[in-house]
Design a protein around this motif. Structure first.
Motif, PDB file in Angstrom:
ATOM      1  N   ALA A 267      36.639 -16.832 -57.773  1.00  0.00           N
ATOM      2  CA  ALA A 267      36.343 -16.933 -59.208  1.00  0.00           C
ATOM      3  C   ALA A 267      34.851 -16.984 -59.489  1.00  0.00           C
ATOM      4  N   GLY A 268      34.009 -17.049 -58.469  1.00  0.00           N
ATOM      5  CA  GLY A 268      32.568 -17.103 -58.654  1.00  0.00           C
ATOM      6  C   GLY A 268      32.041 -18.477 -59.019  1.00  0.00           C
ATOM      7  N   VAL A 269      32.881 -19.499 -58.857  1.00  0.00           N
ATOM      8  CA  VAL A 269      32.449 -20.870 -59.143  1.00  0.00           C
ATOM      9  C   VAL A 269      31.410 -21.329 -58.132  1.00  0.00           C
ATOM     10  N   VAL A 270      31.659 -21.010 -56.861  1.00  0.00           N
ATOM     11  CA  VAL A 270      30.711 -21.275 -55.775  1.00  0.00           C
ATOM     12  C   VAL A 270      30.675 -20.048 -54.871  1.00  0.00           C
ATOM     13  N   SER A 271      29.704 -20.014 -53.973  1.00  0.00           N
ATOM     14  CA  SER A 271      29.630 -18.932 -52.989  1.00  0.00           C
ATOM     15  C   SER A 271      30.106 -19.443 -51.635  1.00  0.00           C
ATOM     16  N   LYS A 272      30.240 -18.564 -50.671  1.00  0.00           N
ATOM     17  CA  LYS A 272      30.632 -18.969 -49.318  1.00  0.00           C
ATOM     18  C   LYS A 272      29.638 -19.953 -48.728  1.00  0.00           C
ATOM     19  N   GLU A 273      28.390 -19.848 -49.146  1.00  0.00           N
ATOM     20  CA  GLU A 273      27.339 -20.737 -48.634  1.00  0.00           C
ATOM     21  C   GLU A 273      27.532 -22.185 -49.092  1.00  0.00           C
ATOM     22  N   HIS A 274      28.422 -22.401 -50.070  1.00  0.00           N
ATOM     23  CA  HIS A 274      28.712 -23.766 -50.510  1.00  0.00           C
ATOM     24  C   HIS A 274      29.438 -24.550 -49.413  1.00  0.00           C
ATOM     25  N   VAL A 275      30.082 -23.830 -48.506  1.00  0.00           N
ATOM     26  CA  VAL A 275      30.682 -24.479 -47.332  1.00  0.00           C
ATOM     27  C   VAL A 275      29.558 -24.690 -46.319  1.00  0.00           C
ATOM     28  N   ILE A 276      29.150 -25.936 -46.170  1.00  0.00           N
ATOM     29  CA  ILE A 276      27.951 -26.252 -45.401  1.00  0.00           C
ATOM     30  C   ILE A 276      28.173 -26.150 -43.901  1.00  0.00           C
ATOM     31  N   GLY A 277      29.356 -26.532 -43.441  1.00  0.00           N
ATOM     32  CA  GLY A 277      29.605 -26.509 -42.004  1.00  0.00           C
ATOM     33  C   GLY A 277      31.058 -26.792 -41.699  1.00  0.00           C
ATOM     34  N   ASP A 278      31.387 -26.776 -40.396  1.00  0.00           N
ATOM     35  CA  ASP A 278      32.741 -27.079 -39.953  1.00  0.00           C
ATOM     36  C   ASP A 278      32.696 -28.141 -38.869  1.00  0.00           C
ATOM     37  N   LEU A 279      33.839 -28.427 -38.262  1.00  0.00           N
ATOM     38  CA  LEU A 279      33.883 -29.480 -37.249  1.00  0.00           C
ATOM     39  C   LEU A 279      33.103 -29.112 -35.994  1.00  0.00           C
ATOM     40  N   PHE A 280      32.934 -27.836 -35.739  1.00  0.00           N
ATOM     41  CA  PHE A 280      32.050 -27.437 -34.637  1.00  0.00           C
ATOM     42  C   PHE A 280      30.632 -27.914 -34.928  1.00  0.00           C
ATOM     43  N   ASP A 281      30.159 -27.673 -36.132  1.00  0.00           N
ATOM     44  CA  ASP A 281      28.796 -28.069 -36.510  1.00  0.00           C
ATOM     45  C   ASP A 281      28.631 -29.588 -36.479  1.00  0.00           C
ATOM     46  N   LEU A 282      29.582 -30.306 -37.026  1.00  0.00           N
ATOM     47  CA  LEU A 282      29.473 -31.765 -37.094  1.00  0.00           C
ATOM     48  C   LEU A 282      29.486 -32.402 -35.715  1.00  0.00           C
ATOM     49  N   THR A 283      30.419 -31.974 -34.858  1.00  0.00           N
ATOM     50  CA  THR A 283      30.543 -32.610 -33.547  1.00  0.00           C
ATOM     51  C   THR A 283      29.400 -32.235 -32.611  1.00  0.00           C
ATOM     52  N   ARG A 284      28.790 -31.075 -32.831  1.00  0.00           N
ATOM     53  CA  ARG A 284      27.685 -30.641 -31.973  1.00  0.00           C
ATOM     54  C   ARG A 284      26.325 -31.039 -32.538  1.00  0.00           C
ATOM     55  N   GLY A 285      26.314 -31.625 -33.731  1.00  0.00           N
ATOM     56  CA  GLY A 285      25.064 -32.085 -34.312  1.00  0.00           C
ATOM     57  C   GLY A 285      24.198 -30.998 -34.881  1.00  0.00           C
ATOM     58  N   THR A 286      24.748 -29.788 -35.073  1.00  0.00           N
ATOM     59  CA  THR A 286      23.952 -28.699 -35.643  1.00  0.00           C
ATOM     60  C   THR A 286      23.895 -28.779 -37.165  1.00  0.00           C
TER      61      THR A 286
END
Length: 325
Positions: A267-286
């Motif tokens: 709907a154009g409310v947000v872009s894909k970049e609004h998703v900051i990270g996933d569990l790979f990013d969080l657990t690896r500290g990236t």
């Protein structure tokens, strides 16, 4: 080959070990091909769906690289099962030796899925919920709801649990079950008022209409969305997504299947970049999780074969240890 029942899964597992196993799997990485999705037509009723979710790793539950496992979850969804008093969703998990392919265990897939799903939510809360979070709201009163309450209580100092469901009687049953285990739990009829006071809101429903409205979220709240696992389903509104710092279990899965993410992007409310990270990013500290006490965070999961494999390995190795004790 071990046959492991739902009751044995419950007996063998605990939340700290389950959450740690999933965290390690995301941190170290597991090979998980795209899941197979097959429609099985029925001449005398609604079509069934057959799902195959494979994954394999080069290490065991303790990270020992001298061992390895393969596994596949086999799930069926048969919409007409209610007519014969059977669950619509059924499944098993087959765990194999990673080198020889020898079958090691056949584990009840429904129970394993519940444990790993709640475990992944609690893992995200480790990084995203305020450390002093004490008020939890659970939306939905299905099989997963009590597990979500227990899992979140294992990672944060939860003192009050409110259960909301469209059918209040079902919410009361879940609350009573939690209270019997020593939790301060109650059923509530005013969903929005409960959400406005909550530090953590977790939703595991089959809703296609938003339940968590952004205007009701207080500063510092953490939203955990599990139920909307197709693009047409939704548990949060646009304002909720817009206000939150958004994380997912896996980018590929959530951006393709999670209605709470897919719909506002389309709907154009947000872009894909609004998703900051996933569990790979969080657990690896990236990628850093919560950055301040006031920000609103949101975690959207759709499930991953990696989580099933981590849970399956943990159950099998605990069963082995118990039999040798």
């Amino acid at each position: 080959m071990k046959l492991i029942s739902p009751a044995e899964v419950d007996r063998l597992l605990n939340w700290p070990d389950m959450i740690d196993a999933i965290e390690q799997a995301f941190r170290q990485g597991v090979i998980q091909p795209v899941r197979h999705h097959h429609t099985v037509e029925r001449p005398d009723g609604a079509a069934s769906t057959l799902l195959l979710m494979p994954a394999w790793s080069d290490f065991d539950a303790l990270g020992d690289s001298s061992k390895g496992y393969m596994g596949v979850k086999i799930v069926t969804v048969s919409p007409d099962n209610g007519a014969v008093a059977k669950p619509a969703v059924m499944g098993v998990y087959l765990l194999l030796d990673g080198k020889t392919g020898e079958p090691k265990a056949l584990i009840d897939g429904q129970r394993l899925t519940i444990w790993r799903t709640a475990g992944a939510s609690a893992l995200a809360a480790r990084y995203l919920a305020r450390e002093d979070a004490s008020k939890l709201v659970v939306l939905g009163a299905g099989a997963l709801s009590g597990f979500l309450a227990r899992a979140h209580s294992a990672v944060r100092p939860i003192k009050e649990i409110s259960i909301w469901n469209r059918n209040l009687a079902n919410a009361e049953k879940v609350a009573a079950d939690l209270a019997a285990d020593g939790f301060n739990a109650k059923a509530v009829s005013d969903k929005d008022a409960a959400i406005a006071e909550a530090d953590i809101i977790t939703a595991g429903t089959l809703s296609t209409e938003p339940l968590v409205l952004g205007r009701h979220l207080k500063p510092g709240a953490h939203v955990d969305l599990i139920g909307a696992f197709t693009p047409t389903m939704r548990e949060s509104d646009d304002e909720c997504i817009r206000r939150a710092r958004v994380f997912v279990d896996t980018r590929d899965g959530a951006l393709k299947e999670g209605g709470d993410i897919v719909q506002p992007i389309k709907a154009g409310v947000v872009s894909k970049e609004h998703v900051i990270g996933d569990l790979f990013d969080l657990t690896r500290g990236t990628m850093k999780g919560r950055q301040s006490a006031e920000e609103i965070t949101l975690f959207k999961s759709v499930g991953a074969a990696l989580e099933d494999l981590a849970a399956g390995i943990l159950v099998f190795e605990k069963a082995n240890a118990a039999s040798q004790a």
